[in-house]
Design an enzyme around this catalytic site. Sequence first.
Site, short mmCIF file in Angstrom:
data_model
loop_
_atom_site.label_atom_id
_atom_site.label_comp_id
_atom_site.label_asym_id
_atom_site.label_seq_id
_atom_site.Cartn_x
_atom_site.Cartn_y
_atom_site.Cartn_z
N ASP A 47 0.85 -1.19 0.00
CA ASP A 47 0.00 0.00 0.00
C ASP A 47 0.89 1.25 0.00
O ASP A 47 1.55 1.55 0.99
CB ASP A 47 -0.89 0.00 1.26
CG ASP A 47 -1.87 1.16 1.27
OD1 ASP A 47 -3.00 0.99 0.78
OD2 ASP A 47 -1.50 2.26 1.74
N TYR A 92 3.22 9.74 -0.49
CA TYR A 92 4.32 9.19 0.31
C TYR A 92 5.70 9.42 -0.32
O TYR A 92 6.72 9.25 0.34
CB TYR A 92 4.14 7.68 0.57
CG TYR A 92 2.83 7.28 1.22
CD1 TYR A 92 2.01 8.24 1.84
CD2 TYR A 92 2.40 5.96 1.24
CE1 TYR A 92 0.80 7.87 2.41
CE2 TYR A 92 1.20 5.59 1.83
CZ TYR A 92 0.40 6.56 2.40
OH TYR A 92 -0.80 6.18 2.98
N HIS A 120 -7.38 9.69 -2.16
CA HIS A 120 -6.75 9.62 -0.83
C HIS A 120 -7.61 10.30 0.25
O HIS A 120 -7.77 9.76 1.34
CB HIS A 120 -5.36 10.29 -0.90
CG HIS A 120 -4.40 9.80 0.11
ND1 HIS A 120 -3.04 9.70 -0.12
CD2 HIS A 120 -4.57 9.38 1.39
CE1 HIS A 120 -2.45 9.25 0.96
NE2 HIS A 120 -3.35 9.05 1.89
N LYS A 161 -2.54 5.88 -4.35
CA LYS A 161 -3.64 6.81 -4.06
C LYS A 161 -3.39 8.15 -4.74
O LYS A 161 -2.25 8.62 -4.78
CB LYS A 161 -3.75 7.04 -2.54
CG LYS A 161 -3.73 5.76 -1.73
CD LYS A 161 -3.90 5.99 -0.24
CE LYS A 161 -3.58 4.72 0.54
NZ LYS A 161 -2.14 4.55 0.84
P1 NAD Z 1 0.45 1.35 11.89
O1 NAD Z 1 -0.74 1.19 12.78
O2 NAD Z 1 0.73 0.34 10.86
O3 NAD Z 1 1.70 1.54 12.87
C1 NAD Z 1 3.01 1.59 12.37
C2 NAD Z 1 3.98 1.85 13.53
O4 NAD Z 1 3.77 0.90 14.57
C3 NAD Z 1 5.44 1.67 13.11
O5 NAD Z 1 5.96 2.89 12.67
C4 NAD Z 1 6.10 1.17 14.37
O6 NAD Z 1 6.48 2.25 15.16
C5 NAD Z 1 5.01 0.42 15.08
N1 NAD Z 1 5.03 -1.03 14.88
C6 NAD Z 1 4.93 -1.74 13.72
N2 NAD Z 1 4.92 -3.05 13.96
C7 NAD Z 1 5.02 -3.21 15.30
C8 NAD Z 1 5.05 -4.33 16.16
N3 NAD Z 1 4.99 -5.58 15.69
N4 NAD Z 1 5.16 -4.11 17.50
C9 NAD Z 1 5.21 -2.86 18.01
N5 NAD Z 1 5.17 -1.75 17.24
C10 NAD Z 1 5.08 -1.92 15.90
O7 NAD Z 1 0.32 2.83 11.28
P2 NAD Z 1 0.49 3.52 9.86
O8 NAD Z 1 1.83 3.31 9.29
O9 NAD Z 1 0.02 4.92 10.07
O10 NAD Z 1 -0.58 2.78 8.95
C11 NAD Z 1 -0.29 1.64 8.15
C12 NAD Z 1 -0.45 1.97 6.69
O11 NAD Z 1 -1.74 2.53 6.44
C13 NAD Z 1 0.51 3.05 6.19
O12 NAD Z 1 1.81 2.58 6.00
C14 NAD Z 1 -0.19 3.46 4.91
O13 NAD Z 1 0.05 2.50 3.90
C15 NAD Z 1 -1.66 3.43 5.34
N6 NAD Z 1 -2.16 4.77 5.76
C16 NAD Z 1 -3.12 5.35 5.00
C17 NAD Z 1 -3.63 6.59 5.34
C18 NAD Z 1 -4.72 7.20 4.52
O14 NAD Z 1 -5.06 8.38 4.72
N7 NAD Z 1 -5.29 6.50 3.58
C19 NAD Z 1 -3.16 7.26 6.49
C20 NAD Z 1 -2.17 6.64 7.26
C21 NAD Z 1 -1.70 5.39 6.89
#
Ligand code: NAD
Length: 276
Positions: A46, A51, A109, A76
């Site tokens: 994704d 990004y 997005h 997106k």
């Molecule tokens: P997430 O909930 O996936 O959290 C990621 C963070 O959690 C990492 O940076 C790390 O610090 C921690 N982490 C990851 N694995 C872990 C584990 N096993 N144990 C403990 N901590 C851990 O948050 P995200 O990155 O904001 O969201 C995931 C994906 O969603 C993004 O990479 C993106 O692709 C998408 N996204 C989309 C939008 C949108 O507006 N459409 C907004 C934000 C994110």
Amino acid sequence: MSDVPGIELNNGTTIPQLGFGVFQIDPSDTAESVTTALDIGYRHIDTAQMYGNEAEVGEAIAKSSVPRDELWITTKCNNGNHGYDDSQRALDESLGKLGLDFVDLYLIHWPLPGKALYVDTWKGFEQAYADGKTRAIGVSNFQPHHLDRLKEETSTTPAINQVELHPQLQQAAVLAYDDRHGIATEAWSPIGQGKGLLDSPELAPIAEAHGKSAAQVVLRWHIQIGTIIFPKSVTPERVRENFDIFDFELTADEMETIKGMDRDRRLGPDPDKFER
Ligand code: NAD
């Protein structure tokens, strides 16, 4: 072989329920992170124009021996690219950066209600879909009233709505709307960006009972409620840990405990107010 379930979308395509998100992965780390994910078995990536790392995602895809038809690539449309023509031009640019002839999913997005261009943008998406540049089209951060406008003014139901969703923001109204209209829901920030959520006292005993981490418990909760997820990490051990969620099942009581964690707590912007 991977145990990741597939979710069939309303246009007949099937998306892997677990993928790898690359938001906030620095372009210089992205190709390596995506390669690690593909090596572990992830088949769904994704990304987004916003990004700034589509080219590096493309680099990893090009280097990988995984056949294209086993991959699901989402990108997106960035907020500056709303509009019938601009959304299609932006997809062409994304395809160039990713080194692909088509993506699997193209999402609006953010709705940007103040700009009032998301209906025109969606018509551009319908054209891109007809042209074979994307295998499915969808939206992100859409509230039911934004989806209602698409329903009234266009002829294609989005295949997907990607929204912030985790145990502290369970989005009951959005999920119910999506379900009623045959729209699959993707959960962004599925583990609440890893911060306070994973330290919640409700999660520790559940994690201990299964010999899993709090992150794995939350990801497993998503799998069982049916949301599509793509947790992000640049740490290979965590990327592996986040994939290792298919050998246990949460009980009905445990699911109920997590249901009780809802706080209506947003980490990101309110889609009705976000205009950038
Ligand atoms: P997430 O909930 O996936 O959290 C990621 C963070 O959690 C990492 O940076 C790390 O610090 C921690 N982490 C990851 N694995 C872990 C584990 N096993 N144990 C403990 N901590 C851990 O948050 P995200 O990155 O904001 O969201 C995931 C994906 O969603 C993004 O990479 C993106 O692709 C998408 N996204 C989309 C939008 C949108 O507006 N459409 C907004 C934000 C994110």
